[in-house]
Design a protein around this motif. Structure first.
Motif, PDB file in Angstrom:
ATOM      1  N   ASN A 196       3.048  38.281 102.683  1.00  0.00           N
ATOM      2  CA  ASN A 196       3.042  38.005 101.392  1.00  0.00           C
ATOM      3  C   ASN A 196       3.963  38.413 100.517  1.00  0.00           C
ATOM      4  OD1 ASN A 196       0.363  36.517 102.218  1.00  0.00           O
ATOM      5  ND2 ASN A 196      -0.729  38.394 102.084  1.00  0.00           N
ATOM      6  N   GLN A 197       5.187  38.306 100.962  1.00  0.00           N
ATOM      7  CA  GLN A 197       6.328  38.914 100.054  1.00  0.00           C
ATOM      8  C   GLN A 197       6.386  38.236  98.828  1.00  0.00           C
ATOM      9  OE1 GLN A 197       9.823  38.790 102.649  1.00  0.00           O
ATOM     10  NE2 GLN A 197       8.628  39.564 104.745  1.00  0.00           N
ATOM     11  N   ARG A 198       6.937  38.810  97.981  1.00  0.00           N
ATOM     12  CA  ARG A 198       7.140  37.777  96.747  1.00  0.00           C
ATOM     13  C   ARG A 198       8.550  38.435  96.135  1.00  0.00           C
ATOM     14  NH1 ARG A 198       3.318  35.373  93.861  1.00  0.00           N
ATOM     15  NH2 ARG A 198       3.947  35.865  91.984  1.00  0.00           N
ATOM     16  N   ALA A 199       9.058  37.957  95.080  1.00  0.00           N
ATOM     17  CA  ALA A 199      10.469  38.351  94.619  1.00  0.00           C
ATOM     18  C   ALA A 199      10.573  39.766  94.504  1.00  0.00           C
ATOM     19  CB  ALA A 199      10.741  37.540  93.244  1.00  0.00           C
ATOM     20  N   ARG A 200      11.780  40.371  95.059  1.00  0.00           N
ATOM     21  CA  ARG A 200      12.257  41.613  94.611  1.00  0.00           C
ATOM     22  C   ARG A 200      12.780  41.668  93.263  1.00  0.00           C
ATOM     23  NH1 ARG A 200      14.108  45.567  98.474  1.00  0.00           N
ATOM     24  NH2 ARG A 200      15.814  46.888  97.826  1.00  0.00           N
ATOM     25  N   PRO A 201      12.551  42.647  92.710  1.00  0.00           N
ATOM     26  CA  PRO A 201      13.188  42.886  91.097  1.00  0.00           C
ATOM     27  C   PRO A 201      14.475  43.086  91.191  1.00  0.00           C
ATOM     28  CG  PRO A 201      11.043  44.199  91.371  1.00  0.00           C
ATOM     29  CD  PRO A 201      11.379  43.811  92.704  1.00  0.00           C
ATOM     30  N   ALA A 202      15.189  42.664  90.269  1.00  0.00           N
ATOM     31  CA  ALA A 202      16.649  42.733  90.045  1.00  0.00           C
ATOM     32  C   ALA A 202      16.736  44.256  89.540  1.00  0.00           C
ATOM     33  CB  ALA A 202      17.353  41.914  89.194  1.00  0.00           C
ATOM     34  N   PRO A 203      17.967  44.866  89.835  1.00  0.00           N
ATOM     35  CA  PRO A 203      18.128  46.469  89.359  1.00  0.00           C
ATOM     36  C   PRO A 203      18.131  46.296  88.051  1.00  0.00           C
ATOM     37  CG  PRO A 203      19.817  45.811  91.086  1.00  0.00           C
ATOM     38  CD  PRO A 203      19.032  44.479  90.744  1.00  0.00           C
ATOM     39  N   PHE A 214      14.571  45.434 105.017  1.00  0.00           N
ATOM     40  CA  PHE A 214      14.379  45.473 103.500  1.00  0.00           C
ATOM     41  C   PHE A 214      15.036  46.768 103.146  1.00  0.00           C
ATOM     42  CE2 PHE A 214      10.439  43.558 104.875  1.00  0.00           C
ATOM     43  CZ  PHE A 214      10.443  42.336 104.212  1.00  0.00           C
ATOM     44  N   ALA A 215      15.693  47.367 104.143  1.00  0.00           N
ATOM     45  CA  ALA A 215      16.519  48.724 103.699  1.00  0.00           C
ATOM     46  C   ALA A 215      17.946  48.197 102.929  1.00  0.00           C
ATOM     47  CB  ALA A 215      17.069  49.299 104.921  1.00  0.00           C
ATOM     48  N   ASP A 216      18.041  49.065 102.161  1.00  0.00           N
ATOM     49  CA  ASP A 216      19.102  48.718 100.909  1.00  0.00           C
ATOM     50  C   ASP A 216      20.677  48.473 101.828  1.00  0.00           C
ATOM     51  OD1 ASP A 216      17.295  49.002  99.072  1.00  0.00           O
ATOM     52  OD2 ASP A 216      17.878  51.157  98.361  1.00  0.00           O
ATOM     53  N   ASP A 217      20.860  49.152 102.768  1.00  0.00           N
ATOM     54  CA  ASP A 217      22.070  48.957 103.371  1.00  0.00           C
ATOM     55  C   ASP A 217      22.027  47.697 104.133  1.00  0.00           C
ATOM     56  OD1 ASP A 217      20.313  49.879 105.372  1.00  0.00           O
ATOM     57  OD2 ASP A 217      21.713  51.287 106.409  1.00  0.00           O
ATOM     58  N   PHE A 218      21.152  47.288 104.476  1.00  0.00           N
ATOM     59  CA  PHE A 218      20.956  45.827 105.160  1.00  0.00           C
ATOM     60  C   PHE A 218      21.007  44.619 103.903  1.00  0.00           C
ATOM     61  CE2 PHE A 218      18.721  42.153 106.881  1.00  0.00           C
ATOM     62  CZ  PHE A 218      19.624  41.748 107.882  1.00  0.00           C
TER      63      PHE A 218
END
Length: 240
Positions: free
Chosen positions: A233-240, A39-43
């Protein structure tokens, strides 16, 4: 150089097997799934589905900037095409015979086997799981039958030659006992499985690690809670 963002799951193992079969240099970049490295931004910049594996080729064919590829099937296609092995490019019939079976693995064998493993581990406290377990037990059995019927009159999944179709399917058959499968029922799969298992490149690919295993007892209660919060229970990651 190929940087392999890796954890030793079935999908990660596909990539290390192919790299070892190809005999090209690569570097393992551990992605600790239990810790939440995916979940890291660089990955996410190279794997927007926050799933492992992913690769970065610092020397792509034709030059230019580094090229990243995510999804294990896409990585197999990319590496095999670049190196000119295990996926013929000059025969459209042979090429798409392999494509079909790599996609079969990615769209059927992998997800269904994964769901079977998931529901087999759901605790009774979560409620009655008998329908889900029966559904995915049956589907795993059906897919072993598909593979068995495919292999009864050919040595490998896509014909008489070992290809990325075999590399894609093999890791998901390694746990046949835990999957509730009697491999004697699928004798052509057994013959294929034993032959693939004996390949030195496969054995080297299986031996690749991402560092020493983590001791869960070493984790604090706060860290365990943090991991539960991001992993389940992951859900959608908000867009920037």
């Amino acid at each position: 150089m190929i940087d392999v963002h890796y954890w030793p799951t079935n999908n990660g193992i596909k990539v290390t097997i192919l790299l070892e079969e190809l005999g090209i240099p690569y570097r393992i970049v551990p992605v600790n799934l239990g810790r939440g490295d995916q979940f890291a931004d660089d990955f996410l910049a190279i794997s927007p589905n926050n799933r492992m594996p992913a690769i970065v080729d610092t020397e792509p064919s034709g030059g230019g900037p580094a090229l990243s590829v995510f999804e294990s099937a896409a990585i197999l296609f990319y590496l095999a095409e670049k190196e000119g092995r295990f996926w013929p490019q000059d025969d459209v019939h042979a090429r798409y015979e392999i494509v079909q079976w790599v996609v079969w693995q990615a769209a059927n064998q992998g997800p269904k086997f994964g769901e079977r493993g998931h529901f087999a581990q759901v605790p009774e406290s979560a409620g009655d799981q008998s329908y889900a377990r029966r559904r995915f037990d049956d589907e795993v059995h059906r897919l072993y039958g598909v593979l068995n019927n495919r292999l009864y009159d050919r040595r490998y999944v896509a014909g008489d030659t070992y290809t990325i179709a075999d590399i894609a399917a093999y890791p998901y058959t390694m746990s046949w006992r835990q999957q509730g499968i009697d491999l004697d029922e699928f004798r052509y799969v057994r013959r294929w499985f034993e032959e693939i298992s004996a390949r030195p490149g496969v054995q080297r690919g299986l031996a690749v690690t991402a560092g020493p295993p983590e001791d869960p007892a070493s984790l604090s209660a706060e860290e365990l809670e943090r991991r539960r919060g991001i992993l389940f229970n992951q859900r959608a990651r908000p867009a920037p």
